[in-house]
Design a protein around this motif. Structure first.
Motif, PDB file in Angstrom:
ATOM      1  N   GLU A  76       3.640   3.886  42.667  1.00 42.77           N
ATOM      2  CA  GLU A  76       2.874   4.542  41.610  1.00 42.77           C
ATOM      3  C   GLU A  76       1.473   4.881  42.108  1.00 42.77           C
ATOM      4  OE1 GLU A  76       1.324   3.673  37.049  1.00 42.77           O
ATOM      5  OE2 GLU A  76       3.088   2.603  37.820  1.00 42.77           O
ATOM      6  N   VAL A 226       5.849   8.921  38.484  1.00 45.28           N
ATOM      7  CA  VAL A 226       5.023   8.476  37.354  1.00 45.28           C
ATOM      8  C   VAL A 226       3.543   8.522  37.734  1.00 45.28           C
ATOM      9  CG1 VAL A 226       4.419   6.499  35.908  1.00 45.28           C
ATOM     10  CG2 VAL A 226       6.826   7.090  36.269  1.00 45.28           C
ATOM     11  N   ILE A 267       5.927  11.715  29.544  1.00 49.47           N
ATOM     12  CA  ILE A 267       5.482  10.871  30.654  1.00 49.47           C
ATOM     13  C   ILE A 267       5.678   9.398  30.318  1.00 49.47           C
ATOM     14  CG2 ILE A 267       3.467  10.151  32.007  1.00 49.47           C
ATOM     15  CD1 ILE A 267       2.465  13.058  31.783  1.00 49.47           C
ATOM     16  N   ARG A 271       7.830   6.608  32.279  1.00 47.36           N
ATOM     17  CA  ARG A 271       7.294   5.312  32.691  1.00 47.36           C
ATOM     18  C   ARG A 271       8.189   4.171  32.206  1.00 47.36           C
ATOM     19  NH1 ARG A 271       2.239   5.157  33.692  1.00 47.36           N
ATOM     20  NH2 ARG A 271       1.769   6.654  32.029  1.00 47.36           N
ATOM     21  N   THR A 274      11.430   3.848  34.136  1.00 50.75           N
ATOM     22  CA  THR A 274      11.164   3.328  35.480  1.00 50.75           C
ATOM     23  C   THR A 274      10.954   1.825  35.430  1.00 50.75           C
ATOM     24  OG1 THR A 274      10.177   5.431  36.175  1.00 50.75           O
ATOM     25  CG2 THR A 274       9.633   3.485  37.486  1.00 50.75           C
ATOM     26  N   ILE A 297      13.659  11.174  35.278  1.00 49.25           N
ATOM     27  CA  ILE A 297      12.445  11.487  36.026  1.00 49.25           C
ATOM     28  C   ILE A 297      12.515  12.904  36.591  1.00 49.25           C
ATOM     29  CG2 ILE A 297      11.211  10.982  38.164  1.00 49.25           C
ATOM     30  CD1 ILE A 297      10.427   9.036  36.062  1.00 49.25           C
TER      31      ILE A 297
END
Length: 355
Positions: A76, A226, A267, A271, A274, A297
């Motif tokens: 990230e 992300v 978004i 996140r 993930t 994603i």
């Protein structure tokens, strides 16, 4: 589910972000990402000295992390800085070398770089259909889009052996024909040609280990996406506040406010999925959750790239605008290690088998 990182991981991510902000601004990034060797060897050594690579392996193998959340924390931060350093091959090589019982010291201290050669032109994502073959200690075939392959000293190669299964072999890069090139979004990859190339068998039946490496690589890319999406969102909000049209900031226009909010929701969904995938990396259903994350994603990353370019306007198409480079990377992230269609097919096949 715990959505906040542990203190150790937060410290690692903060340290990495601080280092990248001070040493890897967008001008430096673009200067090294698009010209051979497609990264900065000095920064690579610095990342290794900071212990970033050791975070990608467990303590038993000489690291201090190796779990899904460690991978996510590192990538990230890398995604937020659009860093092209070849950390992805390390994240994929670590589980392979661990499964083979090999020493990871040179991998984790950055002194020996590895390329993980799995994909082929005829089977870019799947482990089935391997045409590279092993016979009497030698490999023959061609591997495509080997990330970091142009700078690797060792290659971990998936190939069919005489018994018909897929094995894992280590090849000295000096013995193979390597054709390096830069990717359109920065960073390097290579085609690897093997013609009766000497190879050492590390794992005879390696499908499970190879799938684990692919899953860890896909999780890393999800986390990188992300981080990149967060950076794009910050740039977009700043632009909406400062760009004026008809005497007011364009962020005052309701339609752009709604689009920005919709993007923020997408978004956050990326996140969350993930985080879910990171939490399942040691569980039997790891591959299913990674496939779910990579499929979503891929969709959201492309949407963020498109929306950011549209709301920025023509400036977002210029080389000088950082958002243009982030957009390229976000679009290409969908294609790496399986695009959304590939992972949706994996999910569909899995549910069909359950039925």
């Amino acid at each position: 589910m715990q959505f906040e990182m542990s203190d150790d991981r937060q410290m690692l991510q903060d340290m990495l972000r601080r280092y990248l902000s001070e040493n890897y601004d967008i001008l430096h990034r673009n200067a090294v990402a698009y010209a051979a060797p497609f990264h900065d060897p000095d920064r690579w050594r610095a990342l290794a000295e900071l212990g970033v690579l050791q975070a990608l392996a467990p303590e038993a193998a000489g690291g201090f992390g190796g779990e899904g959340f460690d991978i996510a924390a590192v990538f990230e931060a890398l995604g937020g800085a659009l860093c092209p350093e070849p950390v992805l091959p390390v994240a994929m090589a670590a589980p392979l070398l661990m499964a083979a019982g090999s020493d990871l010291e040179t991998l984790l201290d950055g002194t020996r770089r590895y390329g993980v050669a799995i994909g082929e032109a005829e089977a870019p994502y799947s482990l089935s259909g391997r045409r590279a073959s092993h016979e009497k200690g030698r490999l023959t075939g061609r591997k495509s889009v080997v990330y970091g392959g142009g700078i690797a000293e060792s290659l971990l190669v998936a190939a069919r052996h005489e018994g018909g299964g897929i094995g894992l072999y280590e090849v000295d890069a000096a013995d193979a024909q390597i054709l390096p090139y830069g990717m359109i979004d920065g960073g390097g990859a290579a085609e690897v040609v093997l013609e009766q190339t000497p190879a050492t068998c590390l794992i005879e039946d390696a499908e499970a280990a190879l799938q684990e490496a692919l899953d860890f690589g896909a999780l890393a890319l999800c986390a990188e996406a992300v981080g990149a999406m967060d950076a794009v969102q910050a740039m977009l909000l700043e632009y909406l506040k400062t760009r004026r049209q008809f005497g007011v900031p364009i962020g005052k226009f309701q339609v752009l406010q709604h689009r920005a909010v919709d993007l923020a929701v997408e978004i956050e969904q990326a996140r969350s999925i993930t985080i879910l995938a990171a939490s399942r990396m040691k569980e039997p259903d790891r591959s299913r959750h990674v496939a779910m994350a990579k499929a979503l994603i891929g969709q959201v990353a492309v949407l963020v790239a498109e929306e950011a370019i549209q709301m920025h306007g023509g400036i977002a198409m210029t080389w000088e605008a950082p958002v243009s480079h982030y957009a390229k990377r976000l679009v290409m992230l969908d294609a790496q290690l399986g695009d959304r269609d590939h992972h949706l097919r994996r999910l569909a096949a899995g549910y069909a088998n359950q039925g």
